[in-house]
Design a protein around this motif. Structure first.
Motif, short mmCIF file in Angstrom:
data_model
loop_
_atom_site.label_atom_id
_atom_site.label_comp_id
_atom_site.label_asym_id
_atom_site.label_seq_id
_atom_site.Cartn_x
_atom_site.Cartn_y
_atom_site.Cartn_z
N GLY A 255 0.79 -1.22 0.00
CA GLY A 255 0.00 0.00 0.00
C GLY A 255 0.82 1.26 0.00
N SER A 256 2.06 1.19 0.45
CA SER A 256 2.94 2.37 0.41
C SER A 256 3.86 2.36 -0.82
CB SER A 256 3.79 2.45 1.68
OG SER A 256 4.58 1.28 1.83
N VAL A 257 4.12 1.18 -1.39
CA VAL A 257 4.96 1.11 -2.59
C VAL A 257 4.23 1.69 -3.80
CG1 VAL A 257 5.91 -0.51 -4.30
CG2 VAL A 257 6.45 -0.80 -1.89
N ILE A 258 2.93 1.43 -3.91
CA ILE A 258 2.17 1.93 -5.06
C ILE A 258 2.21 3.46 -5.13
CG2 ILE A 258 -0.14 2.10 -6.09
CD1 ILE A 258 -0.65 -0.77 -5.06
N PRO A 259 1.91 4.19 -4.04
CA PRO A 259 2.07 5.65 -4.10
C PRO A 259 3.50 6.08 -4.39
CG PRO A 259 0.75 5.04 -2.21
CD PRO A 259 1.31 3.77 -2.76
N LEU A 260 4.48 5.35 -3.84
CA LEU A 260 5.88 5.69 -4.12
C LEU A 260 6.16 5.65 -5.61
CD1 LEU A 260 8.88 6.15 -3.32
CD2 LEU A 260 9.09 3.66 -3.15
N LEU A 261 5.72 4.60 -6.30
CA LEU A 261 5.94 4.49 -7.74
C LEU A 261 5.23 5.62 -8.49
CD1 LEU A 261 5.55 0.61 -8.18
CD2 LEU A 261 7.67 1.95 -8.06
N MET A 262 4.02 5.97 -8.03
CA MET A 262 3.30 7.08 -8.66
C MET A 262 4.04 8.39 -8.45
SD MET A 262 -0.69 6.17 -7.79
CE MET A 262 -1.30 7.62 -8.67
N PHE A 263 4.55 8.62 -7.23
CA PHE A 263 5.28 9.85 -6.94
C PHE A 263 6.56 9.94 -7.78
CE2 PHE A 263 3.47 9.83 -2.35
CZ PHE A 263 2.27 10.30 -2.83
N LEU A 264 7.26 8.82 -7.91
CA LEU A 264 8.50 8.81 -8.69
C LEU A 264 8.23 9.13 -10.15
CD1 LEU A 264 10.29 5.66 -7.18
CD2 LEU A 264 10.86 8.07 -6.78
N ALA A 265 7.18 8.51 -10.72
CA ALA A 265 6.84 8.77 -12.13
C ALA A 265 6.39 10.21 -12.32
CB ALA A 265 5.74 7.80 -12.57
N TRP A 266 5.55 10.70 -11.42
CA TRP A 266 5.04 12.08 -11.47
C TRP A 266 6.18 13.08 -11.36
CZ3 TRP A 266 1.01 15.37 -12.06
CH2 TRP A 266 1.00 16.56 -11.35
N ASN A 267 7.06 12.87 -10.42
CA ASN A 267 8.18 13.78 -10.20
C ASN A 267 9.09 13.84 -11.44
OD1 ASN A 267 9.83 15.41 -8.26
ND2 ASN A 267 11.31 13.77 -8.61
N ALA A 268 9.38 12.67 -12.02
CA ALA A 268 10.25 12.63 -13.19
C ALA A 268 9.60 13.32 -14.39
CB ALA A 268 10.58 11.18 -13.53
N VAL A 269 8.30 13.09 -14.59
CA VAL A 269 7.61 13.69 -15.75
C VAL A 269 7.53 15.21 -15.63
CG1 VAL A 269 5.35 13.91 -16.87
CG2 VAL A 269 6.30 11.65 -16.42
N ILE A 270 7.10 15.70 -14.48
CA ILE A 270 6.94 17.16 -14.31
C ILE A 270 8.29 17.87 -14.39
CG2 ILE A 270 6.17 18.99 -12.77
CD1 ILE A 270 3.92 17.35 -14.06
N LEU A 271 9.30 17.36 -13.69
CA LEU A 271 10.62 17.99 -13.75
C LEU A 271 11.22 17.85 -15.15
CD1 LEU A 271 10.26 18.23 -10.71
CD2 LEU A 271 12.57 17.33 -10.42
N GLY A 272 10.94 16.74 -15.82
CA GLY A 272 11.47 16.55 -17.17
C GLY A 272 10.85 17.46 -18.19
N CYS A 273 9.63 17.96 -17.92
CA CYS A 273 8.95 18.87 -18.85
C CYS A 273 9.39 20.32 -18.71
CB CYS A 273 7.44 18.80 -18.65
SG CYS A 273 6.69 17.26 -19.22
#
Length: 436
Positions: A255-273
């Motif tokens: 239950g905590s790994v799923i949000p972690l993966l979402m946060f990592l993907a979100w962080n990479a996409v927004i900063l990458g843009c």
């Protein structure tokens, strides 16, 4: 006969059983690992994700990814520690359900409960201030863009409108209606999130992947703490899973790994843009540069901006609903203890008006509210308190002699590290406030 013997030899891992009388017999109603995993995921994914890109942008994708994983490790250990403490209290007291504040009072006494209560109230009020101001900001930005207003709406209009609409919805709406609406909001939130990842993934600038500033990494820890906080519902998970340690461990970790993966993907996409042009034209002299605010103006495409506004607003709304419920329940519990009944209008006024007043007069408080929440409230409730409770439990003969259950390895070394991590964050914030 052999089958019955095999059943008798199977180990019983649960602490108690949920039984429901149906017809002429009792039926076992075990808690679902999937359902409790979803509960933790839903609690963790909130408006903290909206604040992440602004605080991780100065350090870059690689440093912030590393820190996010480290913060997740800290929070999952403290979450498991709360589960361990809850199990031992339930076993010793013979009570199948206790809230986090009640557990703190039983172990650390009234002083510990009061400190935790203050931290709890501060956290909820600070989060409500953050949600009201950012929710209002998204509303005013969207209205100004859609209607192309020459005289831009002031921020306070959005903040007040947000509270009137969604605070009014919670005040007048029935619990069942709010639950159904929240489910719809979450579906919209997830669809927008997937769309953002797909669109944003095609716009990532390779140059942004190379940005690394490890010295700036400390400024994002507090907001990451807030984003990863789920600890207040751990006692509920323990109850629903009947004290079954393997199921509890599985639910908390997944239950905590799923949000972690979402946060990592979100962080990479927004900063990458964030292209060099966007950074150069919009950086200014602000203390905190919010990339989401810039991207919502359409600098990465109108569809991306629309999805970003939808995702931001619905992430805030779903979090706003949960925090409002949490604070109203807290004040209801206090009224029961003090035997002073509080009606619905004064209750919601007590919950919504103080943060509305602060948010209206200080519309730029969003990141400060998240920062102070993570530094003080989350550090106390998810770091210091669990470590102190576990330490005291392990030194109390009554607990140790009643089949003391251990989930988190490392003993006192782990507890000391949890306390040190929380204290370092608090000291760092105090130095920042008072400019030592």
């Amino acid at each position: 006969m052999n089958k019955q013997k095999q059943l008798d030899q199977q180990p019983v891992t649960r602490l108690f059983s949920h039984l429901e009388f149906n017809g002429n017999k009792f039926q076992h109603q075990p808690g679902s690992v999937l359902g409790n995993t979803a509960l933790i995921v839903g609690t963790t994914i909130g408006a903290g994700i909206i604040g992440l890109p602004a605080v991780t942008l100065p350090s870059g994708i690689l440093p912030s990814t590393t820190l996010l994983i480290a913060v997740w490790l800290y929070t999952v250990i403290s979450g498991l520690l709360i589960a361990e403490i809850t199990l031992n209290v339930m076993r010793f007291e013979g009570i199948p359900h206790l809230g986090l504040l009640a557990i703190i009072e039983k172990i650390l006494g009234k002083v510990g409960a009061r400190i935790a209560g203050i931290a709890y109230i501060f956290m909820h009020y600070a989060l409500l201030v953050a949600y009201m101001t950012e929710g209002g900001e998204v509303l005013t930005t969207t209205v100004n863009q859609v209607w192309k207003l020459e005289n831009l709406l002031p921020h306070w209009v959005g903040t007040v409108t947000f509270v009137l609409v969604f605070g009014g919805m919670m005040y007048w709406g029935k619990d069942r209606l709010i639950e159904k609406l929240n489910e719809i909001f979450i579906i919209v939130l997830l669809v927008a999130f997937v769309g953002l990842l797909l669109l944003g993934g095609m716009q990532i600038q390779s140059s942004q992947l190379l940005v690394q500033n490890w010295h700036a990494i400390g400024g994002s820890i507090a907001v990451m703490y807030v984003a990863m906080f789920f600890h207040s519902i751990v006692p509920l998970v323990v109850t629903q899973l009947e004290g079954d340690v393997p199921k509890i461990r599985q639910s908390i970790i997944i239950g905590s790994v799923i949000p972690l993966l979402m946060f990592l993907a979100w962080n990479a996409v927004i900063l990458g843009c964030m292209t060099p042009d966007i950074l150069q034209n919009n950086g200014g002299n602000e203390r905190i540069f919010d990339p989401l605010q810039i991207l919502r103006t359409g600098q990465s495409g109108e569809l991306f901006a629309m999805l970003l506004s939808i995702f931001s607003e619905f992430a805030i709304i779903t979090s706003f609903i949960g925090v409002t419920y949490g604070l109203t329940d807290f004040f209801k519990d206090i009224s029961v203890i003090t035997k002073s009944e509080i009606s619905r209008l004064p209750l919601y006024s007590l919950v919504l008006l103080p943060p509305l007043s602060l948010g209206t007069f200080n519309p730029s408080i969003f990141f400060h509210a998240l920062e102070y929440t993570g530094t003080f409230s989350v550090s106390i409730l998810a770091g210091i308190m669990p470590a102190l409770m576990s330490w005291k439990q392990s030194q109390t003969p009554e607990f140790v002699n009643s089949n003391y259950q251990t989930i988190v390895p490392g003993g006192k070394i782990t507890l000391i590290l949890l306390i040190i991590g929380a204290l370092l964050l608090i000291v760092r914030q105090l130095f920042s406030i008072y400019k030592f």
